[in-house]
Design an enzyme around this catalytic site. Structure first.
Site, PDB file in Angstrom:
ATOM      1  N   ARG A   1     -19.261  45.653   3.939  1.00  0.00           N
ATOM      2  CA  ARG A   1     -20.375  46.387   4.562  1.00  0.00           C
ATOM      3  C   ARG A   1     -21.686  45.879   3.958  1.00  0.00           C
ATOM      4  NH1 ARG A   1     -17.973  51.860   6.019  1.00  0.00           N
ATOM      5  NH2 ARG A   1     -16.220  51.065   7.239  1.00  0.00           N
TER       6      ARG A   1
ATOM      7  N   ARG B   1     -22.000  55.341  -5.113  1.00  0.00           N
ATOM      8  CA  ARG B   1     -20.727  55.319  -4.394  1.00  0.00           C
ATOM      9  C   ARG B   1     -20.644  54.260  -3.308  1.00  0.00           C
ATOM     10  NH1 ARG B   1     -20.814  60.825  -0.892  1.00  0.00           N
ATOM     11  NH2 ARG B   1     -22.150  60.088   0.767  1.00  0.00           N
ATOM     12  N   HIS B   2     -21.565  53.310  -3.284  1.00  0.00           N
ATOM     13  CA  HIS B   2     -21.499  52.261  -2.271  1.00  0.00           C
ATOM     14  C   HIS B   2     -21.259  50.898  -2.893  1.00  0.00           C
ATOM     15  CE1 HIS B   2     -23.551  55.196   0.393  1.00  0.00           C
ATOM     16  NE2 HIS B   2     -22.814  54.607   1.287  1.00  0.00           N
TER      17      HIS B   2
ATOM     18  N   GLU C   1     -24.546  46.951   3.582  1.00  0.00           N
ATOM     19  CA  GLU C   1     -25.516  48.041   3.511  1.00  0.00           C
ATOM     20  C   GLU C   1     -26.336  47.865   2.254  1.00  0.00           C
ATOM     21  OE1 GLU C   1     -22.989  51.639   4.786  1.00  0.00           O
ATOM     22  OE2 GLU C   1     -24.648  52.432   3.582  1.00  0.00           O
TER      23      GLU C   1
ATOM     24  N   SER D   1     -13.131  59.175   7.273  1.00  0.00           N
ATOM     25  CA  SER D   1     -13.741  59.539   8.533  1.00  0.00           C
ATOM     26  C   SER D   1     -12.750  59.128   9.597  1.00  0.00           C
ATOM     27  CB  SER D   1     -15.039  58.755   8.696  1.00  0.00           C
ATOM     28  OG  SER D   1     -15.968  59.513   9.382  1.00  0.00           O
TER      29      SER D   1
ATOM     30  N   ARG E   1     -13.216  54.659  -4.081  1.00  0.00           N
ATOM     31  CA  ARG E   1     -13.823  55.989  -4.054  1.00  0.00           C
ATOM     32  C   ARG E   1     -12.788  57.066  -4.334  1.00  0.00           C
ATOM     33  NH1 ARG E   1     -18.042  57.872   0.639  1.00  0.00           N
ATOM     34  NH2 ARG E   1     -19.247  55.999   0.191  1.00  0.00           N
TER      35      ARG E   1
ATOM     36  N   GLU F   1     -17.319  62.564   0.741  1.00  0.00           N
ATOM     37  CA  GLU F   1     -16.505  62.130   1.866  1.00  0.00           C
ATOM     38  C   GLU F   1     -15.633  60.949   1.491  1.00  0.00           C
ATOM     39  OE1 GLU F   1     -18.756  60.763   5.298  1.00  0.00           O
ATOM     40  OE2 GLU F   1     -17.083  59.366   5.573  1.00  0.00           O
TER      41      GLU F   1
END
Lengths: 173, 547
Positions: free
Chosen positions: B319, B327-328, B321, B473, B521, B470
């Site tokens: 990813r 947490r990323h 991002e 998903s 995670r 979270e």
């Protein structure tokens, strides 16, 4: 702000005839023109006058000591609380929290005018607190929740949610 | 020695002039010269004598020292192990050193964690992964002074082979994992020497942060750890974390295989961005470009349409991002599940939650040592879960938040602080760290999510949370090509780019649902850690590409 407080106070006290207030100065200090003498200036002065008019002198304190304490908190409201900065608000909440650890109400064990005016004054601070902060200032939250539920007191202010149970009991938050 | 003979000659010269004093002037001069010369020679001779004496003394000492080092053959630096010989020697593991082995002579290979000399003794702590044991080299009939000195000078982290007698101790050794025994060393050889200067000290790396501040001792910050990951991974805490992570993967595979799932491998180089184009890495692919897969979503679904019924895959997810949070990561390991169901997508939710519960139980029952090791450095509360797993509807969650004073609309997505607050409220009310939030608003979910049949504002989608964060998903997927096209158009997605995806549903597709979790995670939240880099061996984020 102060005018709305005074009209709410009138409603609480059950005064039939609402008074007409004017303001003076940049800080919009409320003024009550009285037929019987010089005008009354200042939130505290007018509030005490209203209480006497409604024959609720008990709200100003039963004993000499409690009367002094009530006046002290009324002063606190006008001098420390009104117009305080963000940093000040933390120290005010801390002070209040320590005081309310051993007192049910601000002046001890009885509800007084000090509770009413401090409640009106501190409302904008409490509205912005997170759940975690409300748990941090536990005594203030307890007192606040109690005061806002006194019948006919709240009027112009929205209720603030205060949780009954602590949710931040863990070690790391 | 040459000077001896010369000295006697000079002596005779010295005596002669002293004996007879009636010599001529020339002779006297000559005598004076030779006197001076003699004195000079005398001084030189004295100097030489002293030097020789010293040399003789040192030589004598050395000889006596060599003679005294009876333990010469029992220590030293071994030659480089190039597989010279096949030694039939059993090496005992440190974790097996218990009182049962008392009074046995054993060999072991471990790292020198610390070495401390005290007079005639040297205390070593020998470490092997999560376990360590105290070893003692004492001057006696097995070890000499030189051997003790050698042991004290072995650099930290060097790998040593040790032959020692296992001895029971009366007082427990609190600082080691093997508390009931001690090793009395008889032989010690260095197999691989570590350089004297380490980039970080392992004792500092396992020190809890609070303790470090209180005692004024050093702790190691995260960047230093990550830059010297090889050494940081040797700490007992890191060993425990990654063993537990391996356990999570293992339990995931075992549980799903038992449920009849098939493991699949999906391609990571893809032609079109799967989850919406913003956060995808581009790679050059011969004459064109391709993308690194953000999730195996599309391929999982195609497998279902290919009649594999229940599939899972374990693989990297990329990813792009630019999020620098706790947490990323830009690359992490995704554990993805997809399953065809009969009539209701709750069948899939139950399957996924049951898998998670089996993983939690497996960790709780088989990895307690690892969990306790991690808790020593990073204390946290044990992970709690309910059986069957708690499932709340989104509207209920919103109601709980509103009761706590949060203002939000019915169709708003949950912000991270609200997710955390809801996690605390759920923990307080139901006493669980793991729960499912079902029926999210349709507006905040991707285009392939199946809308709720009874209320068009909501969808058949769900999120799962651990400790208020979270981890999964998922949703029922749209398995009808027509509806999928409509939803994609509604989200203004270019249909050309997802043509092959839509095509896979044109030739009969079963109703299906699924979800994906991030391995790092899940480990971080299970252990109650606060940064996902602690559970990623060689983490990748916008600021880190090495090691």
């Amino acid at each position: 702000m102060a005018l709305r407080e005074l009209s709410s106070l009138e409603k609480y006290l059950g005064l039939k005839k609402p008074n007409k207030y004017s303001t003076q100065g940049d800080k919009k200090v409320p003024v009550l023109q009285n037929n019987q003498g010089p005008p009354l200036v200042g939130l505290i002065t007018i509030a005490c006058h209203l209480v006497k008019e409604a024959k609720r002198s008990d709200l100003l304190g039963e004993s000499a000591e409690s009367r002094a304490v009530v006046q002290q908190w009324l002063e606190y409201r006008v001098t420390r609380l009104d117009g305080c900065t963000k940093e000040d608000s933390k120290s005010i909440l801390k002070e209040l929290n320590i005081h309310l650890q051993d007192n049910v109400y601000l002046a001890g064990n009885h509800f007084t005018l000090a509770d009413t005016l401090m409640y009106y004054g501190i409302h904008p601070l409490i509205v912005d607190l997170t759940v975690q902060e409300k748990e941090q200032y536990l005594n203030v939250a307890r007192w606040f929740d109690h005061i806002q539920h006194v019948p006919r007191l709240r009027h112009h202010l929205p209720p603030v949610a205060v949780l009954r149970n602590r949710i931040y009991t863990g070690r790391h938050h | 020695m040459g000077w001896k003979r010369g000295w006697r000659r000079k002596l005779t010269f010295l005596f002669m002039p002293c004996v007879s004093s009636c010599f001529s002037a020339a002779e006297e001069e000559q005598q004076a010269q030779s006197k001076k010369g003699l004195k000079k020679q005398q001084k030189e001779a004295e100097k030489a004598a002293k030097k020789a004496e010293k040399q003789a003394k040192v030589a004598a000492e050395q000889q006596s020292a060599e003679e005294d080092d009876f333990a010469k053959d029992r220590y030293g630096v071994s030659a480089l192990v190039q597989s010279q010989q096949k030694l039939d020697r059993t090496l005992v593991r440190v974790q097996d050193l218990t009182p049962e082995k008392a009074d046995q002579l054993i060999w072991l290979r471990a790292r020198v964690h610390t070495s401390r000399a005290k007079g005639k003794q040297c205390f070593l702590v020998l470490r092997q992964q999560q376990f360590n044991v105290q070893a003692l080299v004492a001057v006696g009939d097995r070890a000499s002074k030189q051997m003790v000195k050698f042991a004290a000078n072995i650099t930290k982290e060097s790998i040593v082979d040790v032959e020692a007698m296992v001895r029971k101790v009366e007082q427990k050794i609190e600082s080691c994992t093997q508390q009931d025994v001690e090793l009395h060393v008889e032989k010690i050889f260095v197999i691989s020497q570590a350089e004297a200067r380490l980039p970080l000290q392992l004792e500092d790396a396992v020190r809890p942060d609070g303790e470090g501040e209180e005692e004024g001792r050093a702790t190691v910050n995260q960047d230093t750890r990550l830059d010297n990951r090889v050494i940081d991974l040797r700490t007992t805490t890191s060993q425990a974390v990654f063993r537990l992570q391996s356990g999570v993967c293992q339990l995931f595979r075992d549980t799903l295989t038992k449920k009849g799932f098939v493991e699949i491998q999906t391609p990571k180089i893809i032609s079109a961005a799967s989850e919406g184009g913003a956060n995808v890495f581009t790679v050059s692919y011969f004459k064109t470009s391709a993308y690194l897969a953000q999730s195996p979503q599309l391929y999982k679904q195609m497998c279902i349409c290919a009649d594999f019924d229940k599939v899972f895959c374990v693989g990297p997810v990329f990813r792009a991002e630019d999020s620098n949070t706790h947490r990323h990561l830009t690359e992490f390991v995704g554990l993805d599940i997809e399953m065809a169901f009969n009539y209701h997508y709750h069948e899939v939710i139950e399957s996924i939650t049951d898998t998670m519960v089996q993983i939690f139980k497996g960790l709780r029952d088989n990895f307690q040592t690892e969990i306790q090791t991690v808790n020593k450095q990073f204390p946290s509360e044990p992970f709690k879960f309910l059986e069957p797993t708690l499932r709340l509807e989104y509207t209920e969650g919103v109601a709980m938040l509103r009761e706590a004073g949060v203002e939000m609309g019915d169709e708003d997505d949950l912000s991270t602080p609200n997710e955390k607050l809801l996690g605390r409220l759920v923990k307080e009310k139901y006493d669980t760290d793991f729960y499912v939030l079902d029926k999210y608003p349709l507006a905040v979910r991707p285009f392939y999510t199946m809308p709720d049949p009874h209320n068009p504002k909501y969808s058949n989608s769900y999120d799962m949370f651990m400790r208020g964060e979270e981890i999964l998903s998922g949703a029922q997927r749209v398995h009808d090509a027509q509806l999928l096209t409509e939803r994609a158009q509604h989200h203004q997605i270019d249909l050309e780019k997802i043509k092959s995806y839509i095509d896979s549903f044109r030739y009969g597709a079963p109703p299906h649902a699924g979800g994906g979790i991030g391995l790092e995670r899940v480990c971080m939240l299970y252990l109650g850690l606060h940064n996902v880099r602690q559970t990623s061996m060689f983490p990748r984020d916008p600021k880190r590409l090495t090691p």
